[in-house]
Design an enzyme around this catalytic site. Structure first.
Site, PDB file in Angstrom:
ATOM      1  N   LYS A  14       0.763  -1.352  -0.333  1.00 39.69           N
ATOM      2  CA  LYS A  14       0.256  -0.412   0.512  1.00 39.69           C
ATOM      3  C   LYS A  14       1.161   1.385   0.104  1.00 39.69           C
ATOM      4  O   LYS A  14       0.325   1.933  -0.812  1.00 39.69           O
ATOM      5  CB  LYS A  14      -0.648  -0.034   0.868  1.00 39.69           C
ATOM      6  N   ASP A  19      -5.168   8.351   8.257  1.00 38.99           N
ATOM      7  CA  ASP A  19      -5.252   8.126   9.444  1.00 38.99           C
ATOM      8  C   ASP A  19      -5.486   8.540  11.087  1.00 38.99           C
ATOM      9  O   ASP A  19      -4.801   9.709  11.007  1.00 38.99           O
ATOM     10  CB  ASP A  19      -4.545   6.849   9.914  1.00 38.99           C
ATOM     11  N   PRO A  32       3.087  16.664  11.147  1.00 35.48           N
ATOM     12  CA  PRO A  32       2.846  18.031  10.585  1.00 35.48           C
ATOM     13  C   PRO A  32       3.104  17.002   9.967  1.00 35.48           C
ATOM     14  O   PRO A  32       4.155  16.193   8.974  1.00 35.48           O
ATOM     15  CB  PRO A  32       3.712  18.037  11.907  1.00 35.48           C
TER      16      PRO A  32
HETATM   17  N1  EPU Z   1       6.695  13.804  10.899  1.00 39.08           N
HETATM   18  C1  EPU Z   1       7.198  15.483  11.511  1.00 39.08           C
HETATM   19  N2  EPU Z   1       7.241  16.576  10.199  1.00 39.08           N
HETATM   20  C2  EPU Z   1       7.295  15.675   9.096  1.00 39.08           C
HETATM   21  C3  EPU Z   1       7.068  14.196   8.793  1.00 39.08           C
HETATM   22  C4  EPU Z   1       6.645  13.828   9.716  1.00 39.08           C
HETATM   23  O1  EPU Z   1       7.128  15.622  12.677  1.00 39.08           O
HETATM   24  O2  EPU Z   1       7.093  16.252   7.735  1.00 39.08           O
HETATM   25  C5  EPU Z   1       7.056  12.732  11.983  1.00 39.08           C
HETATM   26  C6  EPU Z   1       5.621  11.956  12.314  1.00 39.08           C
HETATM   27  O3  EPU Z   1       4.805  12.731  13.502  1.00 39.08           O
HETATM   28  C7  EPU Z   1       5.810  10.929  12.649  1.00 39.08           C
HETATM   29  C8  EPU Z   1       7.410  10.851  12.015  1.00 39.08           C
HETATM   30  O4  EPU Z   1       7.893  11.927  11.996  1.00 39.08           O
HETATM   31  O5  EPU Z   1       6.388  10.886  14.259  1.00 39.08           O
HETATM   32  C9  EPU Z   1       7.546   9.595  11.107  1.00 39.08           C
HETATM   33  O6  EPU Z   1       6.321  10.517   9.493  1.00 39.08           O
HETATM   34  P1  EPU Z   1       6.473   9.990   7.890  1.00 39.08           P
HETATM   35  O7  EPU Z   1       6.595  10.840   7.939  1.00 39.08           O
HETATM   36  O8  EPU Z   1       7.589   8.547   8.611  1.00 39.08           O
HETATM   37  O9  EPU Z   1       4.626   8.748   7.970  1.00 39.08           O
HETATM   38  P2  EPU Z   1       4.100   9.334   6.915  1.00 39.08           P
HETATM   39  O10 EPU Z   1       5.224   9.868   5.784  1.00 39.08           O
HETATM   40  O11 EPU Z   1       3.107  10.852   6.678  1.00 39.08           O
HETATM   41  C10 EPU Z   1       4.037   6.867   6.250  1.00 39.08           C
HETATM   42  C11 EPU Z   1       2.922   5.493   6.603  1.00 39.08           C
HETATM   43  C12 EPU Z   1       2.376   5.448   7.335  1.00 39.08           C
HETATM   44  C13 EPU Z   1       3.558   4.797   8.961  1.00 39.08           C
HETATM   45  C14 EPU Z   1       4.438   5.935   8.434  1.00 39.08           C
HETATM   46  C15 EPU Z   1       5.781   5.629   9.327  1.00 39.08           C
HETATM   47  C16 EPU Z   1       1.967   6.755   4.060  1.00 39.08           C
HETATM   48  C17 EPU Z   1       1.408   7.048   3.668  1.00 39.08           C
HETATM   49  N3  EPU Z   1       1.999   6.386   5.791  1.00 39.08           N
HETATM   50  O12 EPU Z   1       3.664   7.847   6.976  1.00 39.08           O
HETATM   51  O13 EPU Z   1       1.408   4.266   7.206  1.00 39.08           O
HETATM   52  O14 EPU Z   1       3.034   4.509   9.237  1.00 39.08           O
HETATM   53  O15 EPU Z   1       5.551   6.256   7.000  1.00 39.08           O
HETATM   54  O16 EPU Z   1       6.230   4.086   8.643  1.00 39.08           O
HETATM   55  O17 EPU Z   1       3.293   5.973   3.777  1.00 39.08           O
HETATM   56  C18 EPU Z   1      -0.115   2.993   7.378  1.00 39.08           C
HETATM   57  O18 EPU Z   1       0.300   2.560   6.577  1.00 39.08           O
HETATM   58  O19 EPU Z   1      -0.918   2.616   8.811  1.00 39.08           O
HETATM   59  C19 EPU Z   1       0.456   3.956   8.064  1.00 39.08           C
HETATM   60  C20 EPU Z   1      -0.002   4.889   8.565  1.00 39.08           C
END
Ligand code: EPU
Length: 424
Positions: free
Chosen positions: A22, A116, A122
């Site tokens: 996904k 979610d 952020p």
């Molecule tokens: N974060 C920040 N600032 C940012 C970006 C992230 O503070 O600009 C923090 C987040 O709050 C978090 C951490 O950094 O604490 C990691 O976040 P990340 O950006 O890696 O997460 P994401 O890209 O928003 C993706 C997946 C999530 C998964 C996370 C971590 C997608 C669409 N989503 O989210 O997937 O939990 O990486 O591996 O790829 C799921 O599939 O259930 C899901 C939520």
């Protein structure tokens, strides 16, 4: 709203095939608009997030055809258009249109992403990256407006505060066609990042170092897809079925996995006493036996994935004795499943970001709600373990990310159905 109805207590056995990841798919679909030619993605999961992304593409006159697991995306007649709220809110990954549109047109207007409910999410690191490449980023009326300078984006060195998956992918998409070299330091190392880099490199991009914490991107003028791209298997879906097989399996083989992507997860599951036999691209989970409690701390890849902390929880509930501890360092507020599990008789609580789990062998069916996708997966496994009937409201959240879950469950012998409920 969709409801999942589970009549629990039946041991599961047989074979299950894992779909495409996904979290790769939801990046690759927006990234497809970087191509000047038709894109073919193979191994695309049948999930609601894909349908929503296809709807967003059609708003830009990008033609999509989805047959079986092959998705053809034709961006040849794409017209740049703003993507305001509406569908954008339906999934987090719509934020990838920021990087993709910026890379393709030097301009993007994208509604603030939804997704979610797992605590604060952020996007400051995404914005920092876009700005470093020269883009002007404004937040107006719940929309992010991004504009590249007249002479286009230029390469930059960007040090991420944390290895964010989303920021790493978004910066890659924006910078593939920027002038000069971009370096992303402290980049995310998830397999999905490598998948995106492979996809773009096969279209002519020059991305090196994906999968390490330093990614270098040499900007190129244009990208053109020439060969189909097969999406990597979903390690989180695989981990979910492994947990399920460890709790109530009577011998389950999980096909289409990349074992290395599951290393830290399999180590923890084996520490609990689950007996596994992995070969080239499948893993056999032996019938459920006695399990030990363990401690789990989530981390970015290659650590234990946050997306698996909820699906693995029913396994801890099945342990014989002791106290299990789960600490989600990535999303400490990802605890919405706990209250729901308690309704089913689970002995579990969260205190100051620490989840404490005690053996709970007498789960009973209840009406619960899937607040988000992985909470839903956790409740589904708990429902399969429980005596009686479990009704999971908001099962739409499960369908957002679990490929053909009803069919796959039924093939393993589970009594699971999904029905539409008209909300009054
Ligand atoms: N974060 C920040 N600032 C940012 C970006 C992230 O503070 O600009 C923090 C987040 O709050 C978090 C951490 O950094 O604490 C990691 O976040 P990340 O950006 O890696 O997460 P994401 O890209 O928003 C993706 C997946 C999530 C998964 C996370 C971590 C997608 C669409 N989503 O989210 O997937 O939990 O990486 O591996 O790829 C799921 O599939 O259930 C899901 C939520």
């Amino acid at each position: 709203m969709k409801q999942m109805i589970i009549h629990g207590g039946k041991p599961l056995q047989g074979d299950v095939w894992i779909g495409g990841a996904k979290n790769s798919t939801v990046a690759l679909i927006p990234a497809s608009i970087l191509s000047r030619t038709k894109v073919t993605l193979e191994g695309v999961p049948r999930i609601a997030d894909v349908d929503n992304l296809m709807d967003l593409l059609s708003e830009m006159d990008v033609v999509c055809e989805f047959n079986g697991t092959t998705l053809c995306i034709d961006p040849e007649n794409i017209k740049m258009s703003p993507l305001p709220s509406g569908k954008i809110k339906s999934l987090r990954a719509s934020y990838y249109f920021m990087g993709a549109l910026l890379g393709r047109f030097g301009k993007a207007v994208v509604g603030f992403p939804g997704g979610d409910d797992i605590g604060p999410r952020p996007i400051d690191q995404h914005v920092k990256g876009f700005e470093a490449l020269g883009a002007c980023v404004k937040n107006e009326n719940d929309q992010i407006i991004l504009t590249a300078p007249k002479d286009g984006l230029h390469g930059a060195t960007i040090h991420l505060k944390m290895p964010s998956v989303g920021a790493t992918m978004n910066i890659i998409m924006a910078s593939v066609t920027a002038h000069g070299q971009t370096i992303i330091d402290n980049a995310a190392k998830e397999p999905e990042i490598i998948d995106l880099a492979t996809f773009l490199n096969n279209m002519g991009a020059q991305i090196r170092g994906a999968g390490t914490d330093s990614i270098r991107i040499e900007g190129v003028a244009q990208l053109k897809a020439q060969t189909p791209h097969t999406i990597i298997p979903d390690r989180i879906e695989a981990g979910t079925y492994i947990a399920l097989a460890g709790c109530i399996g009577n011998g389950v083989r999980i096909h289409n996995i990349i074992e290395e992507h599951l290393d830290s997860y399999l180590a923890k599951v084996e520490e609990m006493g689950v007996v596994l036999d992995a070969d080239e691209d499948s893993v056999y989970v032996y019938p459920a036996g006695d399990l030990r409690m363990i401690q789990i701390k989530t981390d970015s890849y290659p650590g234990f994935a946050t997306d698996l902390q909820q699906p693995v929880t029913p396994l801890l509930l099945s342990a014989k004795a002791g106290e299990g501890v789960i600490i989600d360092q990535v999303y400490p507020k990802r605890t919405g499943h706990i209250e729901q599990l308690c309704k089913m008789g689970a002995d579990i609580k969260a205190e100051d970001g620490i989840i404490l789990v005690h053996p709970s062998h007498q789960l009973h069916g209840a009406t619960v709600s899937a607040g988000e996708i992985r909470a839903g997966a956790c409740l589904m496994i708990a429902g399969l373990m429980a005596d009686g009937t479990t009704v999971i409201n908001n099962a739409d959240n499960i369908l957002r990310g679990y490929d053909r879950v009803e069919t796959k469950m039924q093939q393993l012998g589970a009594d699971v159905t999904i029905q539409d409920v008209i909300e009054k």
